[in-house]
Write a protein that holds these residues in place. Structure first.
Motif, short mmCIF file in Angstrom:
data_model
loop_
_atom_site.label_atom_id
_atom_site.label_comp_id
_atom_site.label_asym_id
_atom_site.label_seq_id
_atom_site.Cartn_x
_atom_site.Cartn_y
_atom_site.Cartn_z
N PHE A 191 -2.52 0.75 -2.06
CA PHE A 191 -1.32 -0.09 -1.96
C PHE A 191 -0.93 -0.40 -0.52
O PHE A 191 0.12 -1.02 -0.29
CB PHE A 191 -0.17 0.59 -2.70
N ASP A 192 -1.75 -0.01 0.43
CA ASP A 192 -1.43 -0.22 1.85
C ASP A 192 -1.23 -1.69 2.21
O ASP A 192 -0.45 -2.01 3.10
CB ASP A 192 -2.51 0.37 2.75
N HIS A 193 -1.94 -2.58 1.54
CA HIS A 193 -1.90 -3.99 1.91
C HIS A 193 -1.50 -4.88 0.73
O HIS A 193 -2.01 -5.98 0.57
CB HIS A 193 -3.26 -4.41 2.47
N LEU A 194 -0.56 -4.38 -0.08
CA LEU A 194 -0.07 -5.15 -1.23
C LEU A 194 1.45 -5.24 -1.18
O LEU A 194 2.15 -4.79 -2.09
CB LEU A 194 -0.53 -4.48 -2.54
N PRO A 195 2.00 -5.88 -0.15
CA PRO A 195 3.45 -5.90 0.02
C PRO A 195 4.19 -6.69 -1.06
O PRO A 195 5.38 -6.49 -1.26
CB PRO A 195 3.64 -6.56 1.38
N ASN A 196 3.50 -7.56 -1.78
CA ASN A 196 4.15 -8.39 -2.80
C ASN A 196 3.95 -7.89 -4.22
O ASN A 196 4.33 -8.57 -5.17
CB ASN A 196 3.65 -9.83 -2.68
N LEU A 197 3.35 -6.71 -4.38
CA LEU A 197 3.08 -6.19 -5.71
C LEU A 197 4.39 -5.94 -6.46
O LEU A 197 5.28 -5.27 -5.96
CB LEU A 197 2.27 -4.89 -5.62
N LYS A 198 4.48 -6.51 -7.67
CA LYS A 198 5.69 -6.37 -8.48
C LYS A 198 5.45 -5.53 -9.73
O LYS A 198 6.37 -4.88 -10.21
CB LYS A 198 6.21 -7.75 -8.89
N VAL A 215 -8.77 -1.74 -2.63
CA VAL A 215 -8.36 -3.14 -2.72
C VAL A 215 -8.66 -3.84 -1.39
O VAL A 215 -8.28 -3.34 -0.33
CB VAL A 215 -6.86 -3.24 -3.05
N PRO A 216 -9.32 -5.01 -1.43
CA PRO A 216 -9.57 -5.75 -0.19
C PRO A 216 -8.26 -6.15 0.50
O PRO A 216 -7.25 -6.38 -0.16
CB PRO A 216 -10.32 -7.00 -0.65
#
Length: 104
Positions: A35-42, A9-10
């Motif tokens: 998922f390293d840079h997806l802090p808002n993933l719900k 994921v970019p």
């Protein structure tokens, strides 16, 4: 009808809240750093594919996750204890895989 492996994921998708690739032809492992840079993933919906391997530890960095759906794949290993750190999690579906360990 997506097919092939899931790419990394970019880093510029910080606001992404939903990943839904349900009922496709995705194969291979979920990238370890996905998922390293997806802090808002719900919501993570990857059910009904042909994914294999283990649940990547980076998933547990997504503190906003309230739904995980990984059923009907070929995933293996055990459910990491870090799943308990996802305090917003309300729904998890992991059936029809090759997970191991105790059941409730």
């Amino acid at each position: 009808m997506l097919s092939g492996s899931i790419p990394s994921v970019p880093r510029d998708l910080l606001l992404l809240e939903v990943i839904d690739f349900t009922s496709n032809n995705l194969t291979g492992h979920i990238p370890k750093d996905m998922f390293d840079h997806l802090p808002n993933l719900k919501e993570l919906c990857l059910s009904v594919n042909q994914l294999s391997g283990r649940i990547p530890a980076s998933l547990f960095k997504c503190k906003e996750l309230d739904m995980i759906s990984l059923s009907y794949n070929q995933m293996e290993g055990s459910l990491p204890i870090e799943i308990g750190n996802l305090s917003m999690l309300q729904y998890i579906s992991i059936g029809a895989n090759h997970f191991e360990g105790n059941t409730c």
